[in-house]
Design a protein around this motif. Structure first.
Motif, mmCIF file in Angstrom:
data_model
loop_
_atom_site.group_PDB
_atom_site.id
_atom_site.type_symbol
_atom_site.label_atom_id
_atom_site.label_comp_id
_atom_site.label_asym_id
_atom_site.label_seq_id
_atom_site.Cartn_x
_atom_site.Cartn_y
_atom_site.Cartn_z
ATOM 1 N N GLN A 107 0.829 -1.185 -0.003
ATOM 2 C CA GLN A 107 -0.052 0.143 -0.073
ATOM 3 C C GLN A 107 0.787 1.131 -0.150
ATOM 4 O O GLN A 107 0.362 2.218 -0.484
ATOM 5 C CB GLN A 107 -0.965 0.005 1.190
ATOM 6 N N SER A 108 1.820 1.382 0.931
ATOM 7 C CA SER A 108 2.901 2.409 0.909
ATOM 8 C C SER A 108 3.509 2.663 -0.386
ATOM 9 O O SER A 108 3.725 3.728 -0.904
ATOM 10 C CB SER A 108 3.975 2.222 2.214
ATOM 11 N N GLN A 109 3.846 1.579 -1.108
ATOM 12 C CA GLN A 109 4.445 1.813 -2.407
ATOM 13 C C GLN A 109 3.732 2.232 -3.349
ATOM 14 O O GLN A 109 4.040 3.016 -4.275
ATOM 15 C CB GLN A 109 5.486 0.444 -2.999
ATOM 16 N N ALA A 110 2.554 1.880 -3.470
ATOM 17 C CA ALA A 110 1.712 2.195 -4.485
ATOM 18 C C ALA A 110 1.136 3.765 -4.201
ATOM 19 O O ALA A 110 1.075 4.423 -5.356
ATOM 20 C CB ALA A 110 0.157 1.207 -4.451
ATOM 21 N N HIS A 111 1.275 4.052 -3.186
ATOM 22 C CA HIS A 111 0.905 5.521 -2.926
ATOM 23 C C HIS A 111 2.029 6.306 -3.188
ATOM 24 O O HIS A 111 1.842 7.184 -3.976
ATOM 25 C CB HIS A 111 0.444 5.704 -1.403
ATOM 26 N N GLU A 112 3.106 5.925 -2.746
ATOM 27 C CA GLU A 112 4.292 6.894 -2.937
ATOM 28 C C GLU A 112 4.529 6.891 -4.571
ATOM 29 O O GLU A 112 5.069 8.012 -4.979
ATOM 30 C CB GLU A 112 5.630 6.361 -2.310
ATOM 31 N N GLY A 114 2.489 6.676 -6.891
ATOM 32 C CA GLY A 114 1.322 7.252 -7.550
ATOM 33 C C GLY A 114 0.857 6.087 -8.500
ATOM 34 O O GLY A 114 0.148 6.376 -9.656
ATOM 35 N N VAL A 116 -2.280 4.532 -9.481
ATOM 36 C CA VAL A 116 -3.662 4.451 -9.331
ATOM 37 C C VAL A 116 -4.316 3.196 -9.756
ATOM 38 O O VAL A 116 -5.480 2.941 -9.715
ATOM 39 C CB VAL A 116 -4.156 5.616 -9.977
ATOM 40 N N ALA A 119 -4.864 -2.024 -6.538
ATOM 41 C CA ALA A 119 -5.705 -2.189 -5.228
ATOM 42 C C ALA A 119 -5.006 -3.389 -4.367
ATOM 43 O O ALA A 119 -4.503 -4.449 -5.293
ATOM 44 C CB ALA A 119 -6.993 -2.645 -5.402
#
Length: 211
Positions: A107-112, A114, A116, A119
């Motif tokens: 989750q942290s890597q997907a957010h950092e 970007g 999109v 899931a």
């Protein structure tokens, strides 16, 4: 923090595989090198071959994916799920992982980064309920094919595909899984060898259609 001297230099082919997404691939590889060992995602012996054995090994299967929803079962460090999400922004990925700290990492890597198109679901493959079903499913270093097929095939819609990364014994695993292949109505089962003229270590994939 990881000593950068120990990390494998980026192979020149990386830019070819990732194209204009190479900067994201570099950031993810750096993050994995720095935090991977402390989080139990990779072993210390993997740093000198991080690009070759893990990042490029995952990225080489990107052309096999179709636009749609692709699941990565037992995503762990994000290999191949996050790597493929970087390489294929036109595909939506569902990363399935049972361990909480690995889910947090994904989750942290997907957010950092970007991403999109990612899931993350916490759970075991046999417990996950997806609607609609997936177009394709991939997995890397999870279990033997005869065990992996019952975990992955039910997640894929009719006409969808399994794209499972395996080792040098892929063909033997297909033979050993013959009964399971029939039980789950898999057709067009084949072993693909990727990267023979591109990578220093080839990637083997068992691809099959779910009928």
């Amino acid at each position: 923090m990881t000593d950068d001297v120990l990390v494998e230099p980026e192979p020149s082919v990386a830019a070819e595989l990732f194209g204009d997404r190479i900067d994201l691939a570099r950031r993810f590889t750096h993050n994995l090198a720095v935090h991977g060992e402390e989080l139990g995602l990779i072993g210390p012996l993997e740093l000198p071959r991080l690009w070759t054995r893990h990042i490029l090994n995952s990225a080489i299967i990107a052309p096999l994916l179709r636009p749609g929803r692709v699941g990565d079962i037992g995503s762990g460090a994000g290999l191949p799920g996050l790597v493929l999400a970087i390489a294929r922004p036109d595909v939506d990925f569902v990363l399935v992982e049972p361990m909480e700290r690995r889910v947090a990492w994904l989750q942290s890597q997907a957010h950092e980064l970007g991403l999109v198109n990612v899931a993350v679901l916490r759970g075991r493959a046999e417990e996950v309920r997806l609607s609609p079903l997936l177009d394709q499913v991939t997995a890397r270093a999870v279990s033997a094919l005869r065990t992996l097929i019952p975990l992955t095939a039910p997640l894929v819609k009719t006409g969808g595909q399994l794209v499972l990364m395996k080792g040098a014994g892929a063909a033997a695993e297909v033979e050993a899984a013959a009964k399971v292949i029939r039980k789950f109505h898999l057709t067009d089962v084949e072993v693909l060898v990727l990267g023979e003229n591109t990578l220093s270590e080839v990637t083997r994939v068992v691809r099959a259609t779910v009928d």
